[in-house]
Motif scaffolding. Sequence first.
Motif, short mmCIF file in Angstrom:
data_model
loop_
_atom_site.label_atom_id
_atom_site.label_comp_id
_atom_site.label_asym_id
_atom_site.label_seq_id
_atom_site.Cartn_x
_atom_site.Cartn_y
_atom_site.Cartn_z
N GLY A 158 -19.07 -14.52 61.39
CA GLY A 158 -19.22 -15.97 61.27
C GLY A 158 -20.00 -16.34 60.02
O GLY A 158 -20.89 -15.59 59.59
N HIS A 159 -19.66 -17.46 59.43
CA HIS A 159 -20.31 -17.82 58.16
C HIS A 159 -20.18 -19.32 57.86
O HIS A 159 -19.25 -19.98 58.32
CB HIS A 159 -19.67 -17.03 57.01
CG HIS A 159 -18.20 -17.28 56.88
ND1 HIS A 159 -17.27 -16.54 57.58
CD2 HIS A 159 -17.49 -18.18 56.16
CE1 HIS A 159 -16.05 -16.98 57.29
NE2 HIS A 159 -16.16 -17.99 56.44
N PHE A 160 -21.10 -19.79 57.03
CA PHE A 160 -20.90 -21.01 56.26
C PHE A 160 -20.22 -20.58 54.97
O PHE A 160 -20.34 -19.42 54.54
CB PHE A 160 -22.25 -21.64 55.86
CG PHE A 160 -22.93 -22.41 56.95
CD1 PHE A 160 -22.52 -23.70 57.27
CD2 PHE A 160 -24.02 -21.87 57.63
CE1 PHE A 160 -23.17 -24.44 58.25
CE2 PHE A 160 -24.67 -22.59 58.62
CZ PHE A 160 -24.25 -23.87 58.93
N HIS A 161 -19.56 -21.49 54.29
CA HIS A 161 -19.09 -21.17 52.95
C HIS A 161 -20.27 -21.34 51.98
O HIS A 161 -21.13 -22.20 52.18
CB HIS A 161 -17.91 -22.07 52.57
CG HIS A 161 -16.68 -21.72 53.34
ND1 HIS A 161 -15.69 -22.61 53.66
CD2 HIS A 161 -16.29 -20.52 53.86
CE1 HIS A 161 -14.75 -21.99 54.35
NE2 HIS A 161 -15.08 -20.72 54.50
N ALA A 162 -20.28 -20.46 50.96
CA ALA A 162 -21.37 -20.55 49.97
C ALA A 162 -21.33 -21.93 49.31
O ALA A 162 -22.37 -22.55 49.10
CB ALA A 162 -21.21 -19.44 48.94
N ALA B 155 -20.20 -23.95 59.86
CA ALA B 155 -20.04 -22.50 60.05
C ALA B 155 -18.97 -22.25 61.10
O ALA B 155 -18.79 -23.06 62.02
CB ALA B 155 -21.36 -21.89 60.49
N HIS B 156 -18.27 -21.13 60.98
CA HIS B 156 -17.17 -20.85 61.89
C HIS B 156 -17.12 -19.38 62.27
O HIS B 156 -17.39 -18.51 61.44
CB HIS B 156 -15.84 -21.31 61.28
CG HIS B 156 -15.71 -21.07 59.81
ND1 HIS B 156 -16.40 -21.81 58.88
CD2 HIS B 156 -14.98 -20.18 59.10
CE1 HIS B 156 -16.10 -21.40 57.67
NE2 HIS B 156 -15.24 -20.39 57.77
N ARG B 157 -16.76 -19.16 63.53
CA ARG B 157 -16.69 -17.80 64.09
C ARG B 157 -15.55 -17.76 65.09
O ARG B 157 -15.43 -18.66 65.93
CB ARG B 157 -18.01 -17.50 64.80
CG ARG B 157 -17.94 -16.40 65.81
CD ARG B 157 -19.27 -16.13 66.48
NE ARG B 157 -20.11 -15.27 65.65
CZ ARG B 157 -21.39 -15.00 65.94
NH1 ARG B 157 -21.97 -15.56 66.98
NH2 ARG B 157 -22.08 -14.19 65.16
N GLY C 153 -13.97 -26.87 53.12
CA GLY C 153 -13.43 -26.67 54.46
C GLY C 153 -12.43 -25.52 54.49
O GLY C 153 -12.30 -24.77 53.52
N GLU C 154 -11.71 -25.42 55.59
CA GLU C 154 -10.76 -24.32 55.76
C GLU C 154 -9.81 -24.70 56.89
O GLU C 154 -10.16 -25.53 57.74
CB GLU C 154 -11.54 -23.04 56.11
CG GLU C 154 -10.69 -21.80 56.31
CD GLU C 154 -11.49 -20.51 56.20
OE1 GLU C 154 -12.72 -20.58 55.97
OE2 GLU C 154 -10.89 -19.44 56.37
N VAL C 155 -8.62 -24.11 56.90
CA VAL C 155 -7.71 -24.34 58.03
C VAL C 155 -7.38 -23.00 58.67
O VAL C 155 -7.04 -22.04 57.95
CB VAL C 155 -6.40 -25.04 57.60
CG1 VAL C 155 -5.57 -25.39 58.82
CG2 VAL C 155 -6.71 -26.30 56.80
N TYR C 156 -7.52 -22.93 59.99
CA TYR C 156 -7.11 -21.74 60.75
C TYR C 156 -5.89 -22.13 61.59
O TYR C 156 -5.85 -23.24 62.15
CB TYR C 156 -8.21 -21.32 61.73
CG TYR C 156 -9.34 -20.47 61.19
CD1 TYR C 156 -9.67 -20.40 59.85
CD2 TYR C 156 -10.11 -19.71 62.08
CE1 TYR C 156 -10.73 -19.61 59.40
CE2 TYR C 156 -11.17 -18.92 61.64
CZ TYR C 156 -11.47 -18.88 60.30
OH TYR C 156 -12.53 -18.11 59.86
N PHE C 157 -4.95 -21.21 61.70
CA PHE C 157 -3.77 -21.40 62.56
C PHE C 157 -3.75 -20.24 63.56
O PHE C 157 -3.67 -19.07 63.13
CB PHE C 157 -2.47 -21.34 61.74
CG PHE C 157 -2.42 -22.30 60.58
CD1 PHE C 157 -1.88 -23.57 60.73
CD2 PHE C 157 -2.92 -21.94 59.33
CE1 PHE C 157 -1.83 -24.47 59.66
CE2 PHE C 157 -2.88 -22.83 58.25
CZ PHE C 157 -2.33 -24.10 58.43
ZN ZN Z 1 -14.44 -19.31 56.18
#
Ligand code: ZN
Length: 187
Positions: free
Chosen positions: A88-92, A136-138, A97-101
């Motif tokens: 899991g992380h924040f982006h530096a 942050a995302h995990r 943002g980001e997209v997960y599918f």
């Molecule tokens: Zn990410």
Amino acid sequence: MKPVLSQPPHVDWLTGAFSRTPLLRKTTRLADLPGVFADHSGWQQADPQQIVYDVEMLDTLSGSGELFTGVTHLYPGKVGNEYFMTRGHFHALREQGEVYFGLRGTGLLLLQDEQGEMHLEPVVAGSVHIIPGYTAHRLINTGTEILSALAVWSSTAGHDYAALAGGFAWRVVEENRQVQVREVQNG
Ligand code: ZN
Ligand code: F6R
């Protein structure tokens, strides 16, 4: 000008496998995740070589404005009663943002912003997750099969793992054969 037809890479929507040899394949094992799971002695007793997740990335351009595309394959398993999950992380670059599918399996996407606000989204085949900046995302695999998710993010976003070295504020565990979310008690 003659039109040029170039074949794009393909992803198998059922497995997340790329048709081309990925640029990068990073394997994360239990040994690479000290301090990530709550049950320290459970982690010590488990096989350190056990693969927790693989990330494969397409060989694409990088640099300002370019996007990375990768698939995470998160294996089923637990340390103690806590489900396997990504670090899991924040982006530096926090604003990115980001997209997960979701492609296969069953799991959760845990999101935590800089104020500590949390939420969870179920990840299943076809789910689309818009991860805002500053969040942050995990991924967490709560099922019995591999959880695979495709991700697209800015090639300059980077990863900041250190900001969450103390962990996320929620843990996802199995209790009485059910998925339960537990708030981490500090102190
Ligand atoms: Zn990410
Ligand atoms: C990229 C991204 C994913 C993760 C991958 C592994 O920004 O979010 O490709 O990098 O799921 O998770 P971490 O990087 O947290 O070990």
